[in-house]
Design a protein around this motif. Structure first.
Motif, PDB file in Angstrom:
ATOM      1  N   MET A  80     -22.632 -21.485 -17.015  1.00 15.23           N
ATOM      2  CA  MET A  80     -22.499 -22.153 -15.717  1.00 15.23           C
ATOM      3  C   MET A  80     -21.275 -21.630 -14.971  1.00 15.23           C
ATOM      4  O   MET A  80     -21.320 -21.327 -13.768  1.00 15.23           O
ATOM      5  N   THR A  81     -20.149 -21.505 -15.703  1.00 17.37           N
ATOM      6  CA  THR A  81     -18.909 -21.029 -15.098  1.00 17.37           C
ATOM      7  C   THR A  81     -19.068 -19.622 -14.556  1.00 17.37           C
ATOM      8  O   THR A  81     -18.580 -19.293 -13.461  1.00 17.37           O
ATOM      9  N   ARG A  82     -19.743 -18.769 -15.308  1.00 16.40           N
ATOM     10  CA  ARG A  82     -19.936 -17.381 -14.886  1.00 16.40           C
ATOM     11  C   ARG A  82     -20.819 -17.301 -13.640  1.00 16.40           C
ATOM     12  O   ARG A  82     -20.653 -16.405 -12.805  1.00 16.40           O
TER      13      ARG A  82
ATOM     14  N   ASN B  14      -9.608 -26.540  -7.986  1.00 17.33           N
ATOM     15  CA  ASN B  14     -10.617 -25.676  -8.597  1.00 17.33           C
ATOM     16  C   ASN B  14     -11.737 -26.479  -9.246  1.00 17.33           C
ATOM     17  O   ASN B  14     -12.910 -26.074  -9.211  1.00 17.33           O
ATOM     18  N   MET B  15     -11.388 -27.613  -9.850  1.00 15.63           N
ATOM     19  CA  MET B  15     -12.414 -28.501 -10.396  1.00 15.63           C
ATOM     20  C   MET B  15     -13.425 -28.885  -9.328  1.00 15.63           C
ATOM     21  O   MET B  15     -14.649 -28.823  -9.540  1.00 15.63           O
ATOM     22  N   VAL B  16     -12.924 -29.290  -8.174  1.00 16.84           N
ATOM     23  CA  VAL B  16     -13.805 -29.729  -7.092  1.00 16.84           C
ATOM     24  C   VAL B  16     -14.598 -28.549  -6.535  1.00 16.84           C
ATOM     25  O   VAL B  16     -15.778 -28.685  -6.195  1.00 16.84           O
ATOM     26  N   ARG B  17     -13.971 -27.378  -6.471  1.00 15.53           N
ATOM     27  CA  ARG B  17     -14.696 -26.190  -6.016  1.00 15.53           C
ATOM     28  C   ARG B  17     -15.889 -25.899  -6.941  1.00 15.53           C
ATOM     29  O   ARG B  17     -16.993 -25.598  -6.484  1.00 15.53           O
ATOM     30  N   VAL B  18     -15.648 -25.981  -8.251  1.00 18.35           N
ATOM     31  CA  VAL B  18     -16.739 -25.764  -9.205  1.00 18.35           C
ATOM     32  C   VAL B  18     -17.806 -26.829  -9.039  1.00 18.35           C
ATOM     33  O   VAL B  18     -19.017 -26.524  -8.975  1.00 18.35           O
TER      34      VAL B  18
ATOM     35  N   ALA C 169     -14.836 -25.836 -17.158  1.00 22.70           N
ATOM     36  CA  ALA C 169     -14.920 -24.534 -16.500  1.00 22.70           C
ATOM     37  C   ALA C 169     -13.597 -24.115 -15.879  1.00 22.70           C
ATOM     38  O   ALA C 169     -13.255 -22.925 -15.852  1.00 22.70           O
ATOM     39  N   THR C 170     -12.829 -25.065 -15.383  1.00 25.57           N
ATOM     40  CA  THR C 170     -11.673 -24.775 -14.536  1.00 25.57           C
ATOM     41  C   THR C 170     -10.575 -23.946 -15.204  1.00 25.57           C
ATOM     42  O   THR C 170      -9.968 -23.093 -14.551  1.00 25.57           O
TER      43      THR C 170
ATOM     44  N   GLY D 163     -14.788 -16.372  -5.673  1.00 24.77           N
ATOM     45  CA  GLY D 163     -13.918 -15.208  -5.599  1.00 24.77           C
ATOM     46  C   GLY D 163     -13.108 -14.962  -6.856  1.00 24.77           C
ATOM     47  O   GLY D 163     -12.093 -14.255  -6.827  1.00 24.77           O
ATOM     48  N   TYR D 164     -13.567 -15.523  -7.997  1.00 21.86           N
ATOM     49  CA  TYR D 164     -12.855 -15.377  -9.254  1.00 21.86           C
ATOM     50  C   TYR D 164     -13.618 -14.462 -10.208  1.00 21.86           C
ATOM     51  O   TYR D 164     -14.815 -14.205 -10.039  1.00 21.86           O
ATOM     52  N   HIS D 165     -12.910 -13.998 -11.252  1.00 22.27           N
ATOM     53  CA  HIS D 165     -13.553 -13.204 -12.298  1.00 22.27           C
ATOM     54  C   HIS D 165     -14.448 -14.099 -13.160  1.00 22.27           C
ATOM     55  O   HIS D 165     -14.105 -15.246 -13.464  1.00 22.27           O
ATOM     56  N   LYS D 166     -15.572 -13.537 -13.600  1.00 21.93           N
ATOM     57  CA  LYS D 166     -16.372 -14.229 -14.603  1.00 21.93           C
ATOM     58  C   LYS D 166     -15.613 -14.235 -15.930  1.00 21.93           C
ATOM     59  O   LYS D 166     -15.088 -13.195 -16.338  1.00 21.93           O
ATOM     60  N   PRO D 167     -15.536 -15.368 -16.621  1.00 18.85           N
ATOM     61  CA  PRO D 167     -14.877 -15.355 -17.933  1.00 18.85           C
ATOM     62  C   PRO D 167     -15.682 -14.540 -18.936  1.00 18.85           C
ATOM     63  O   PRO D 167     -16.916 -14.589 -18.959  1.00 18.85           O
TER      64      PRO D 167
END
Length: 406
Positions: free
Chosen positions: A253-255, A185-189, A220-221, A262-266
């Motif tokens: 940035m994470t949002r 997930n780190m690398v995906r971000v 972010a992860t 394909g993840y929820h925004k925090p």
């Protein structure tokens, strides 16, 4: 280009020294202006009476006094979290700490106290990230020392009363290499954020170590449940992050990235900055022990610090104070009571008495001392019960008491 971090610092500076038509902005408006700047400029939403009423309706419990008093003043998607809970759908909590010193101060307790309260209210899992890698990259410290500080800070965090069956604490140095899903997930971000975007948000320059450039992806992860398969399995569930407002750029940035993966925004809960003893216009400094109340301070040290260093909103003489009253908006003893005195009626009476001059500065400081001493002493007693073995249990990747489908 002005970065988001620089904009936040500019807001702080503008609000502290702002002049309108040659007249200094009254400190009583400083927090309000700061909050409006943030919500207007950065797109977060004010925590208003309507949201607080909905919170109480959904949970069946009164809101925390920090929410009532505007200490946590801004949010992103808290309504969605409440809807999720209302529908019986799961979510989790995520917060963190950058271990930069042996002794945390009372201001460092703010995100953990509210997170503990939220966990109790909603009965949800919690992940706590210790960003020892961040502090190593940003500060002139040895790796071995920062690793030790992470464990010491973990003891202070655990002493807040977190339930081991519901809480996973991890240090980046120790955990990331153990969990391929977290690293993926780190690398995906990292793949979704360009260098120009990172520079625009955080202001990195050509001379910064490349580790700094990659760090935002690490923070972010934990927002994504799939980063912790031993807790959540393959479930994709949202999280709520209580944090100080200066952490918002990381999660903006994470949002932005989350939907691409394909993840929820925090969702976020933002708190105001905790003031130094010398006043809201000064900053707490690790090199100045008198700028804060340490969680290691003795009752005598707390008394001395408050009496000698807490900025006063009182007048120069008793007579003048009786006549004109004190200014609660700048008085640090009163401001600290807004955080730590839970009784709303008593706090309102303090405000009334100090503003009218009926309550003197020395008497107000005495009240704060009597509130802080048991809080710090109790924390110290709780911390003594936290052994290295307990820390290791909290920091061991494991299934918590919750179950999730795929």
């Amino acid at each position: 280009m002005i970065t988001l971090i620089q904009q936040l610092l500019m807001i702080e500076k503008q609000v502290n020294v702002a002049v309108v038509q040659g007249v200094m902005i009254s400190p009583c408006y400083r927090t309000l202006i700061q909050q409006l700047f943030v919500t207007e400029r950065f797109g977060s939403s004010q925590i208003d009476d309507e949201l607080l009423a909905r919170f109480e309706k959904v949970t069946g419990k009164p809101v925390h006094h920090w929410l009532r008093r505007g200490i946590f003043f801004s949010h992103r998607d808290l309504h969605q979290i409440l809807t999720h809970y209302e529908q019986g759908k799961p979510f989790f909590l995520y917060t963190g700490r950058g271990p930069s010193s042996d002794a945390m101060h009372v201001g460092h307790l703010i995100p953990f106290v509210i997170t503990k309260w939220l966990q109790d209210v909603f009965d949800v899992p919690l992940v706590i990230q210790l960003t020892d890698d961040e502090k190593y990259l940003w500060r002139d410290v040895k790796l071995e020392d920062i690793t030790r500080l992470a464990r010491e800070n973990a003891k202070d965090i655990i002493a807040c009363g977190f339930d081991m069956e519901k809480t996973f604490i991890f240090s980046d140095f120790d955990f990331i290499g153990q969990c391929p899903e977290f690293y993926r997930n780190m690398v995906r971000v990292a793949k979704c954020v360009t260098f120009n975007q990172v520079k625009g948000i955080f202001g990195f320059g050509d001379s910064d170590p490349i580790g700094k450039i990659s760090f935002p992806a690490i923070q972010a992860t934990p927002s994504f449940s799939s980063s912790f398969p031993f807790i959540f399995g393959k479930a994709n569930i949202p999280c709520l992050i209580p944090c100080a407002i200066d952490q918002d750029p990381y999660f903006r940035m994470t949002r932005d990235v989350a939907p691409k993966l394909g993840y929820h925004k925090p969702a976020l809960l933002h708190s105001v900055f905790f003031p130094a003893l010398q006043g809201a216009r000064t900053k707490m400094s690790g090199s100045d022990p008198n700028s804060s109340i340490s969680l290691r301070d003795t009752p005598k040290q707390i008394k001395n610090k408050v009496n000698k260093h807490a900025f006063s909103g009182g007048q120069a003489t008793v007579e003048e104070h009786r006549e004109k009253g004190g200014n609660c908006d700048v008085d640090i003893s009163y401001q600290y009571l807004r955080f730590f005195l839970e009784d709303d009626a008593k706090l309102e009476q303090v405000h009334k008495d100090y503003s009218s001059g009926a309550l003197l500065t020395g008497e107000l400081k005495k009240m704060l001392i009597e509130v802080l001493q048991p809080i710090v002493t109790t924390h110290q007693q709780n911390r003594l019960q936290v052994t290295d073995e307990i820390v290791q249990q909290f920091m061991t990747p494991r299934k918590l008491k919750f179950s999730y489908g795929s």
